[in-house]
Scaffold this motif. Structure first.
Motif, PDB file in Angstrom:
ATOM      1  N   HIS A 529      43.587  27.621  39.856  1.00 46.47           N
ATOM      2  CA  HIS A 529      43.521  26.170  39.779  1.00 46.47           C
ATOM      3  C   HIS A 529      42.159  25.631  39.373  1.00 46.47           C
ATOM      4  N   LEU A 530      41.179  26.498  39.216  1.00 45.82           N
ATOM      5  CA  LEU A 530      39.874  26.039  38.731  1.00 45.82           C
ATOM      6  C   LEU A 530      39.831  26.198  37.209  1.00 45.82           C
ATOM      7  N   PRO A 531      39.420  25.160  36.485  1.00 46.97           N
ATOM      8  CA  PRO A 531      39.413  25.221  35.013  1.00 46.97           C
ATOM      9  C   PRO A 531      38.206  25.982  34.469  1.00 46.97           C
ATOM     10  N   VAL A 532      38.144  27.301  34.780  1.00 51.45           N
ATOM     11  CA  VAL A 532      37.034  28.118  34.291  1.00 51.45           C
ATOM     12  C   VAL A 532      37.502  28.940  33.091  1.00 51.45           C
ATOM     13  N   ASP A 533      36.542  29.268  32.232  1.00 49.57           N
ATOM     14  CA  ASP A 533      36.847  30.051  31.036  1.00 49.57           C
ATOM     15  C   ASP A 533      36.469  31.516  31.214  1.00 49.57           C
ATOM     16  N   TYR A 534      35.437  31.764  32.040  1.00 47.16           N
ATOM     17  CA  TYR A 534      34.930  33.127  32.247  1.00 47.16           C
ATOM     18  C   TYR A 534      34.873  33.443  33.741  1.00 47.16           C
ATOM     19  N   VAL A 535      35.133  34.710  34.056  1.00 48.34           N
ATOM     20  CA  VAL A 535      34.976  35.199  35.422  1.00 48.34           C
ATOM     21  C   VAL A 535      33.945  36.318  35.383  1.00 48.34           C
ATOM     22  N   LYS A 536      32.820  36.119  36.113  1.00 51.09           N
ATOM     23  CA  LYS A 536      31.766  37.133  36.139  1.00 51.09           C
ATOM     24  C   LYS A 536      31.926  37.978  37.404  1.00 51.09           C
ATOM     25  N   ILE A 537      32.301  39.223  37.209  1.00 49.95           N
ATOM     26  CA  ILE A 537      32.531  40.125  38.347  1.00 49.95           C
ATOM     27  C   ILE A 537      31.190  40.472  38.971  1.00 49.95           C
ATOM     28  N   ASP A 538      31.110  40.341  40.295  1.00 49.73           N
ATOM     29  CA  ASP A 538      29.844  40.533  40.989  1.00 49.73           C
ATOM     30  C   ASP A 538      29.290  41.935  40.765  1.00 49.73           C
ATOM     31  N   GLY A 539      27.972  41.994  40.617  1.00 48.25           N
ATOM     32  CA  GLY A 539      27.308  43.260  40.312  1.00 48.25           C
ATOM     33  C   GLY A 539      27.452  44.326  41.369  1.00 48.25           C
ATOM     34  N   SER A 540      27.754  43.930  42.607  1.00 46.87           N
ATOM     35  CA  SER A 540      27.902  44.926  43.677  1.00 46.87           C
ATOM     36  C   SER A 540      29.078  45.859  43.425  1.00 46.87           C
ATOM     37  N   PHE A 541      30.056  45.431  42.618  1.00 43.48           N
ATOM     38  CA  PHE A 541      31.196  46.286  42.273  1.00 43.48           C
ATOM     39  C   PHE A 541      30.937  47.102  41.010  1.00 43.48           C
ATOM     40  N   ILE A 542      29.866  46.775  40.293  1.00 50.11           N
ATOM     41  CA  ILE A 542      29.596  47.413  38.994  1.00 50.11           C
ATOM     42  C   ILE A 542      28.520  48.496  39.109  1.00 50.11           C
ATOM     43  N   LYS A 543      27.554  48.301  40.006  1.00 45.93           N
ATOM     44  CA  LYS A 543      26.399  49.212  40.091  1.00 45.93           C
ATOM     45  C   LYS A 543      26.810  50.688  40.219  1.00 45.93           C
ATOM     46  N   LYS A 544      27.793  50.951  41.080  1.00 46.35           N
ATOM     47  CA  LYS A 544      28.196  52.336  41.362  1.00 46.35           C
ATOM     48  C   LYS A 544      29.580  52.651  40.790  1.00 46.35           C
ATOM     49  N   LEU A 545      29.944  51.918  39.770  1.00 41.12           N
ATOM     50  CA  LEU A 545      31.298  52.023  39.234  1.00 41.12           C
ATOM     51  C   LEU A 545      31.651  53.448  38.811  1.00 41.12           C
ATOM     52  N   GLU A 546      30.707  54.165  38.215  1.00 42.69           N
ATOM     53  CA  GLU A 546      31.006  55.514  37.691  1.00 42.69           C
ATOM     54  C   GLU A 546      31.282  56.518  38.809  1.00 42.69           C
ATOM     55  N   ASN A 547      30.800  56.230  40.034  1.00 44.64           N
ATOM     56  CA  ASN A 547      30.947  57.178  41.146  1.00 44.64           C
ATOM     57  C   ASN A 547      31.850  56.673  42.276  1.00 44.64           C
ATOM     58  N   SER A 548      32.320  55.436  42.197  1.00 47.51           N
ATOM     59  CA  SER A 548      33.100  54.852  43.291  1.00 47.51           C
ATOM     60  C   SER A 548      34.517  54.550  42.820  1.00 47.51           C
ATOM     61  N   GLN A 549      35.489  55.327  43.368  1.00 49.04           N
ATOM     62  CA  GLN A 549      36.874  55.111  42.995  1.00 49.04           C
ATOM     63  C   GLN A 549      37.363  53.750  43.487  1.00 49.04           C
ATOM     64  N   GLU A 550      36.883  53.309  44.679  1.00 54.66           N
ATOM     65  CA  GLU A 550      37.288  52.002  45.218  1.00 54.66           C
ATOM     66  C   GLU A 550      36.854  50.865  44.281  1.00 54.66           C
ATOM     67  N   ASP A 551      35.599  50.967  43.813  1.00 52.05           N
ATOM     68  CA  ASP A 551      35.113  49.931  42.896  1.00 52.05           C
ATOM     69  C   ASP A 551      35.899  49.939  41.593  1.00 52.05           C
ATOM     70  N   GLN A 552      36.269  51.157  41.124  1.00 56.45           N
ATOM     71  CA  GLN A 552      37.037  51.234  39.880  1.00 56.45           C
ATOM     72  C   GLN A 552      38.395  50.555  40.027  1.00 56.45           C
ATOM     73  N   VAL A 553      39.068  50.803  41.170  1.00 57.61           N
ATOM     74  CA  VAL A 553      40.375  50.186  41.417  1.00 57.61           C
ATOM     75  C   VAL A 553      40.237  48.658  41.476  1.00 57.61           C
ATOM     76  N   LEU A 554      39.199  48.195  42.187  1.00 57.68           N
ATOM     77  CA  LEU A 554      38.998  46.758  42.355  1.00 57.68           C
ATOM     78  C   LEU A 554      38.687  46.083  41.021  1.00 57.68           C
ATOM     79  N   VAL A 555      37.792  46.705  40.232  1.00 54.84           N
ATOM     80  CA  VAL A 555      37.411  46.107  38.948  1.00 54.84           C
ATOM     81  C   VAL A 555      38.607  46.056  37.999  1.00 54.84           C
TER      82      VAL A 555
END
Length: 616
Positions: A529-555
């Motif tokens: 319901h918010l008229p946004v064009d872009y969603v910026k995924i927080d960096g805490s889910f991206i920093k360890k993305l290559e080693n964290s399966q949980e972060d990969q699923v969430l992203v």
């Protein structure tokens, strides 16, 4: 007729010897000639008099017209003070059918002025002075009073029946009302009709002086409404104003007329009580607390509980000056808020709390100085389009330079600026600087997209929103090249205000990005319901993305949901190529981080990662 007589006798033949008859005829001729001359003169003078009479009549009518149409009371008096003449305006306002008015009835309605005015008029009649002026109150026959300024002049005609004094009365009631209103506004809050800060400080200072001489105590209760900002944001400022008026009325009911009750600004109130103990002050605070809680206030038919946080400081125990007492009562109020809001707290010298407050005051001073000395700068970090592997736009990041030129990150000053009320100025500063860069780029032929961060203050501050809107409406600005960013937590906690701001700014052609998505509320309902064009995924889910399966699923889940809602996704804190490849695999649209490019004080124009860059 004299000419006929003259012609009759002058036509007769003259005789050689004049007899008595001829002498008489000659005499008649001379008399007729003189009489005709006199008649001519009389006729001329009569014509002149008629002309002068007409002129005087016109002048008299003109003057009478002026007297009757002038919004002034104009009258004349004889030596005894009896009114001889009065104009139409004067009759309408004071005569009321009484043809024998004397000056006492007209000029003196206030007995306190009577003797003074009588003495002035006596001096004028006795020629001790040529003119006088005074103000008086005139009681009209319709039970209304008017303020009149009188001008009296002694006339020079000494005839016993001639007017002695000319009096002109100017109605200054409207001016008096305006003056009284201004005087009242100088000391009162126009919304609640309580004392304002200026009047409060004057009265408080005088009371402290009295208490010092009489060795009495004085209690200062300093309080504001809990969650008042929420009411303003959700219901508008008009609803907030109504609530403040209701609260002011309630406070009058539970305080004494001898107490000093004031609205200091916003939702801040203060109460000063003379000759009361600490326990007594706490009891009064409890009475205020319970009284305000009894207010039946509703937001869209839903009851809203009114609570306040009250700080108490006492003279002389907690300070000897109003500045010291106000500061300590303010600290006590913050201690009450930190204890959970809706509390009462008597000032106590908490060293750790004071240390934190002094830290904030230090940073407040540093931030203000940096603004005054233009020591805020923008850095620009590139954002990569993963579909084209080219730089799509740049995020504007605020930095502060200390007095030695050292760069300070926003984490060091933004939280303090929000707490001490400077964030609005910082928002304006960021918008101004970013749009200046934007216009400079356009002038050089570069249509580069810039992203600008806004604080939560922008959601509640209509003046700031108007300022941003007006800045974007400048013909030198291309709104379609501007993206505004606001954090998910702020947007969700101020949903209605966030939506209003986004819709208004987007109407000009700008875009909006929801920053730090995935932390805080993580509500996909609000994303819908918010008229946004872009969603910026927080960096805490991206920093360890290559080693964290949980972060990969969430992203992957965040990316899929955002895409289904028609939003483009941006990943922050991308620091290596492996993370970049995973993001591309998950369908993330954009990447931002040190691997793409570090924040720089200038925009480095490049096509993508590894390309040669040049400063714009």
């Amino acid at each position: 007729k004299y000419n006929k007589i003259y012609q009759h006798f002058s036509n007769k033949k003259s005789h050689k010897y004049q007899d008595e008859v001829s002498l008489l005829e000659e005499t008649i001729l001379q008399v007729a000639k003189q009489l005709q001359s006199l008649q001519n003169e009389v006729d001329e003078r009569t014509k002149s008099l008629v002309k002068q009479t007409h002129t005087l009549e016109r002048e008299r009518n003109f003057i009478q017209g002026l007297l009757d149409t002038a919004p002034l009371i104009i009258l004349t008096q004889d030596k005894n003070g009896k009114i001889i003449t009065i104009n139409r305006f004067g009759k309408k306002h004071i005569e009321d059918g009484n043809e024998n008015l004397i000056y006492e009835n007209v000029f003196i309605a206030d007995n306190n002025q009577k003797q003074h005015i009588l003495e002035l008029l006596d001096r004028l009649r006795s020629s001790q002075t040529g003119k006088i002026r005074f103000d008086s109150t005139l009681d009209y026959h319709n039970d209304r009073s008017r303020h009149i300024t009188w001008f009296h002049t002694k006339l020079s005609d000494n005839h016993p029946d001639a007017p002695l004094i000319l009096s002109i009365g100017l109605d200054i009631t409207d001016r008096k009302v305006a003056e009284n209103r201004l005087a009242w506004l100088a000391n009162h809050d126009p919304l609640t009709h309580l004392c304002n800060r200026r009047s409060f400080q004057d009265q408080f200072s005088n009371l402290i002086d009295i208490a010092h001489r009489q060795k009495q105590s004085v209690a200062l209760l300093y309080f504001d409404l809990d969650q008042f900002k929420y009411i303003n944001d959700t219901c508008g400022h008009k609803a907030g104003d109504v609530l403040l008026q209701v609260i002011a009325d309630k406070l009058r009911e539970v305080t004494r007329s001898s107490d000093i009750l004031a609205r200091l600004g916003g939702d801040e109130f203060a109460l000063v009580i003379y000759g009361i103990s600490e326990d007594g002050a706490v009891k009064v605070a409890e009475k205020i607390f319970s009284s305000l809680q009894s207010i039946d206030y509703r937001i869209e038919d839903n009851p809203f509980k009114i609570t306040v946080s009250i700080g108490i400081a006492l003279f002389p125990k907690h300070g000897h000056s109003i500045q010291e007492l106000l500061a300590n009562a303010d600290l006590a109020m913050y201690q009450a808020k930190e204890a959970g809001r809706g509390r009462i707290h008597v000032y106590s010298p908490d060293a750790e709390f004071h240390k934190r407050i002094h830290h904030e005051l230090y940073w407040k001073d540093q931030i203000q100085q940096a603004m005054d000395e233009n020591r805020f700068v923008l850095y620009f970090q590139p954002i990569l389009n993963l579909r084209t592997r080219t730089i799509s736009h740049y995020e504007s990041l605020l930095r502060m330079l200390d007095k030695n030129g050292k760069i300070l990150s926003p984490d060091q000053f933004i939280p303090v600026a929000e707490r001490v009320g400077l964030i609005r100025s910082i928002d304006k500063l960021v918008v101004d600087k970013a749009l200046d860069i934007h216009k400079s780029l356009l002038s050089k032929g570069y249509d580069i997209v810039l992203s600008i961060n806004l604080s939560g203050q922008a959601l509640a501050d209509e003046d700031l929103q108007n300022y941003i809107y007006d800045s974007l409406a400048n013909p030198q600005v291309k709104p379609e090249l501007i993206i505004f960013e606001i954090t998910e937590t702020i947007a969700v906690s101020n949903f209605a205000s966030a939506r209003h701001l986004m819709e208004r700014i987007r109407s000009l052609g700008c875009s909006f990005a929801l920053d730090d998505f995935g932390v805080g509320f993580s509500s996909f309902y609000y994303l819908m319901h918010l008229p946004v064009d872009y969603v910026k995924i927080d960096g805490s889910f991206i920093k360890k993305l290559e080693n964290s399966q949980e972060d990969q699923v969430l992203v992957q889940a965040l990316a899929e949901i955002a895409q289904r809602l028609g939003k483009e996704t941006i990943a922050e804190f991308v620091e290596n190529a492996k993370i970049l490849d995973l993001l591309e695999k998950y369908g993330i649209h954009y990447a931002q981080g040190y691997h793409v490019g570090r924040p720089m004080p200038q925009i480095l124009f490049s096509k993508g990662i590894g390309d040669s860059r040049r400063t714009i």
